[in-house]
Scaffold this active site. Structure first.
Site, mmCIF file in Angstrom:
data_model
loop_
_atom_site.group_PDB
_atom_site.id
_atom_site.type_symbol
_atom_site.label_atom_id
_atom_site.label_comp_id
_atom_site.label_asym_id
_atom_site.label_seq_id
_atom_site.Cartn_x
_atom_site.Cartn_y
_atom_site.Cartn_z
ATOM 1 N N LYS A 22 0.839 -1.214 0.000
ATOM 2 C CA LYS A 22 0.000 0.000 0.000
ATOM 3 C C LYS A 22 0.872 1.261 0.000
ATOM 4 O O LYS A 22 0.690 2.157 -0.807
ATOM 5 C CB LYS A 22 -0.898 0.003 1.244
ATOM 6 N N ASN A 23 1.838 1.299 0.920
ATOM 7 C CA ASN A 23 2.597 2.536 1.084
ATOM 8 C C ASN A 23 3.627 2.756 -0.023
ATOM 9 O O ASN A 23 4.162 3.852 -0.162
ATOM 10 C CB ASN A 23 3.260 2.580 2.465
ATOM 11 N N CYS A 116 -4.174 13.183 12.900
ATOM 12 C CA CYS A 116 -5.040 12.015 12.859
ATOM 13 C C CYS A 116 -4.942 11.288 14.184
ATOM 14 O O CYS A 116 -4.251 11.729 15.095
ATOM 15 C CB CYS A 116 -4.734 11.120 11.667
ATOM 16 N N ARG A 121 0.465 15.133 12.722
ATOM 17 C CA ARG A 121 1.249 14.716 11.543
ATOM 18 C C ARG A 121 1.651 15.984 10.788
ATOM 19 O O ARG A 121 1.015 16.370 9.813
ATOM 20 C CB ARG A 121 0.428 13.787 10.635
ATOM 21 N N ASP A 308 4.762 0.826 12.100
ATOM 22 C CA ASP A 308 3.539 0.207 11.570
ATOM 23 C C ASP A 308 3.362 -1.244 12.009
ATOM 24 O O ASP A 308 2.352 -1.876 11.675
ATOM 25 C CB ASP A 308 3.523 0.288 10.031
ATOM 26 N N ARG A 400 -8.691 -0.059 4.673
ATOM 27 C CA ARG A 400 -7.772 0.893 4.043
ATOM 28 C C ARG A 400 -6.429 0.232 3.764
ATOM 29 O O ARG A 400 -5.692 0.692 2.903
ATOM 30 C CB ARG A 400 -7.551 2.108 4.958
HETATM 31 N N1 EPU Z 1 7.246 14.440 10.416
HETATM 32 C C1 EPU Z 1 7.580 15.747 10.674
HETATM 33 N N2 EPU Z 1 7.417 16.656 9.680
HETATM 34 C C2 EPU Z 1 6.983 16.307 8.438
HETATM 35 C C3 EPU Z 1 6.656 14.960 8.183
HETATM 36 C C4 EPU Z 1 6.808 14.045 9.196
HETATM 37 O O1 EPU Z 1 7.977 16.094 11.782
HETATM 38 O O2 EPU Z 1 6.875 17.186 7.579
HETATM 39 C C5 EPU Z 1 7.404 13.439 11.472
HETATM 40 C C6 EPU Z 1 6.128 12.673 11.769
HETATM 41 O O3 EPU Z 1 5.278 13.367 12.659
HETATM 42 C C7 EPU Z 1 6.672 11.391 12.360
HETATM 43 C C8 EPU Z 1 7.941 11.182 11.551
HETATM 44 O O4 EPU Z 1 8.288 12.461 11.015
HETATM 45 O O5 EPU Z 1 7.030 11.610 13.695
HETATM 46 C C9 EPU Z 1 7.840 10.175 10.441
HETATM 47 O O6 EPU Z 1 6.694 10.441 9.648
HETATM 48 P P1 EPU Z 1 6.685 10.194 8.089
HETATM 49 O O7 EPU Z 1 6.635 11.512 7.388
HETATM 50 O O8 EPU Z 1 7.799 9.274 7.709
HETATM 51 O O9 EPU Z 1 5.286 9.485 7.878
HETATM 52 P P2 EPU Z 1 4.446 9.520 6.551
HETATM 53 O O10 EPU Z 1 5.369 9.601 5.409
HETATM 54 O O11 EPU Z 1 3.374 10.539 6.647
HETATM 55 C C10 EPU Z 1 4.445 6.942 6.145
HETATM 56 C C11 EPU Z 1 3.437 5.838 6.117
HETATM 57 C C12 EPU Z 1 2.906 5.574 7.509
HETATM 58 C C13 EPU Z 1 4.097 5.210 8.404
HETATM 59 C C14 EPU Z 1 5.137 6.317 8.367
HETATM 60 C C15 EPU Z 1 6.391 5.990 9.148
HETATM 61 C C16 EPU Z 1 2.479 6.108 3.911
HETATM 62 C C17 EPU Z 1 1.292 6.372 3.086
HETATM 63 N N3 EPU Z 1 2.330 6.217 5.226
HETATM 64 O O12 EPU Z 1 3.762 8.093 6.612
HETATM 65 O O13 EPU Z 1 2.040 4.466 7.397
HETATM 66 O O14 EPU Z 1 3.659 5.017 9.723
HETATM 67 O O15 EPU Z 1 5.529 6.575 7.005
HETATM 68 O O16 EPU Z 1 6.986 4.856 8.645
HETATM 69 O O17 EPU Z 1 3.512 5.732 3.399
HETATM 70 C C18 EPU Z 1 0.221 3.094 7.934
HETATM 71 O O18 EPU Z 1 0.415 2.489 6.866
HETATM 72 O O19 EPU Z 1 -0.554 2.659 8.824
HETATM 73 C C19 EPU Z 1 0.920 4.350 8.176
HETATM 74 C C20 EPU Z 1 0.532 5.225 9.094
#
Ligand code: EPU
Length: 421
Positions: A22-23, A116, A121, A308, A400
């Site tokens: 998915k991701n 969320c 986030r 995750d 999802r």
């Molecule tokens: N963060 C920041 N600033 C940003 C973006 C992120 O401080 O601009 C922080 C976040 O708050 C968190 C950390 O950085 O503490 C990591 O977040 P990341 O940006 O890597 O998360 P994401 O890219 O929004 C993806 C996955 C998530 C998974 C995270 C971490 C997708 C669609 N989602 O989210 O998946 O938990 O990486 O590995 O790829 C799930 O599948 O259930 C899910 C939540």
């Protein structure tokens, strides 16, 4: 709304086919915006989030359709650069259209995704990456509005308070591939999903080196072409079923699961008394002896233990001999499953961003409420071993992220069915 009804106690045995990631596929689908040619993306799971991304592409004017696990994104330009609140609010990953829109069309208007249930986030790193490439970005009426007639390559450090960011790396990378000159992304996320996106972009004609490392070097090209590309298998789905095999004391053959993407999990499962055998077709997973042993886990960015899979591991060690400590370093508030697990008889205490889990002998089925995607999976795992019947309501989160979960589990012996509430 649907609920899942599980009669616990059956050890799982048999074969499960692991779906596409998915991701990985969500940012790859978004990156199809970068070409006007047709793209065919294979090994795509049929999930609600994939449907949402297809709707977003459609709203932008890119006609996409899924058929038997393959999405074809038709050739053509987009005619609208706005991703509206209605779609973005149902799926955070919608923000991954921001970089491709800006890179290809020089403009984007994407609803601000907000927080969320797993905690705040932020998107500061997404904006930092795109601003470093020269984008002018403002937030207006809940929308991120970005403009840049032609992005220019730059060196950008993308590490944040919690380490690197998967989707901020994806957005910056997708914008940089068509920018003028060289971009260096430092502290890029190394998750296999980012590597898969990089490989997809290279197949389209992008020039990227350092793939899979924290330093990505991108030399901008003038245009990208359409491709056929298969996404990697879902390491989180595979990990969830690996935990299920050990928790239920069964034996599962997970076709298409790849050990290399789950080394941190395999290490912890082995400490807990699990055995994971690698084969050319996938992984075979079972419990070594009678007991589940306690372990300590800290979630980290890749190749550390993935956030995750944290909630699912908590269901496993809830039934271990001894005390386990699970510390969340990515989403310090991602512990919504604890109160529901305790209602099933677990003994878990939250102390800051650490959960202290005192292993118990048995869990007992009851009515519980699913919250986020992975916490919902953790409740399914607990239900599989609880005595009696567990009813999990509000399971739309599961749809999802887990393709045909009750079908896959029933086929290996679980007594699980979906009912409408
Ligand atoms: N963060 C920041 N600033 C940003 C973006 C992120 O401080 O601009 C922080 C976040 O708050 C968190 C950390 O950085 O503490 C990591 O977040 P990341 O940006 O890597 O998360 P994401 O890219 O929004 C993806 C996955 C998530 C998974 C995270 C971490 C997708 C669609 N989602 O989210 O998946 O938990 O990486 O590995 O790829 C799930 O599948 O259930 C899910 C939540």
């Amino acid at each position: 709304m649907d609920k899942l009804v599980i009669e616990g106690g059956a050890p799982l045995a048999g074969e499960i086919q692991i779906s596409g990631s998915k991701n990985a596929c969500l940012p790859i689908l978004a990156a199809s915006i970068l070409t006007e040619d047709e793209c065919v993306i294979g090994n795509v799971p049929e999930l609600k989030d994939v449907g949402t991304m297809i709707k977003i592409l459609g709203a932008l004017g890119k006609n996409a359709r899924i058929d038997s696990g393959s999405v074809s994104v038709k050739a053509g330009k987009i005619d609208n650069v706005t991703a509206s609140y209605d779609l973005v609010s149902t799926m955070r990953a919608s923000i991954s259209v921001l970089g491709p829109l800006l890179g290809k069309y020089g403009r984007a208007k994407v609803s601000f995704p907000g927080g969320c249930v797993i905690g705040p986030r932020p998107i500061d790193l997404h904006l930092k990456g795109l601003r470093a490439l020269g984008a002018d970005i403002r937030i207006e009426e809940g929308y991120i509005i970005a403009d840049a007639p032609r992005l220019k390559g730059a060196r950008v450090y993308l590490g944040g308070h919690f380490g690197s960011s998967v989707l901020a790396t994806a957005n910056t990378l997708s914008a940089a591939v068509l920018a003028e000159g060289e971009t260096v992304i430092e502290d890029a996320a190394c998750e296999p999903e980012v590597e898969d996106l990089s490989n997809f972009l290279v197949a389209m004609g992008a020039d990227i080196s350092g793939i899979g490392t924290p330093t990505l070097v991108v030399r901008g090209v003038d245009s990208l072409r359409g491709v056929s590309y298969d996404v990697i298998s879902d390491r989180i789905e595979a990990g969830t079923y690996m935990i299920a095999a050990i928790l239920t004391g069964g034996r599962l053959s997970l076709k298409n699961a790849f050990a290399g993407h789950n080394l941190a999990l395999i290490d912890k499962l082995s400490e807990c008394g699990g055995v994971v055998e690698e084969h050319a077709w996938g992984l075979e997973v079972y419990r070594r002896g009678e007991d589940i042993e306690a372990t300590h886990i800290t979630t980290l960015t890749y190749p550390g233990f993935p956030t995750d899979l944290q909630a699912q591991m908590m269901s496993l060690v809830a039934l271990s001999r001894g005390i386990s400590v699970i510390t969340e370093k990515i989403y310090p508030e991602r512990f919504i499953n604890i109160s529901e697990l305790n209602r099933m008889g677990a003994d878990i205490m939250l102390e800051g961003s650490s959960a202290i889990i005192n292993g118990v002998d048995r869990l007992s089925g009851t009515r519980v409420m699913a919250s986020d995607l992975r916490a919902s999976a953790a409740l399914v795992l607990a239900g599989l071993v609880a005595e009696g019947v567990t009813e999990i309501s509000r399971i739309y989160h599961l749809d999802r992220g887990y393709e045909k979960i009750e079908k896959k589990l029933s086929e290996v012996g679980a007594k699980i069915r979906r009912e409408s509430e």
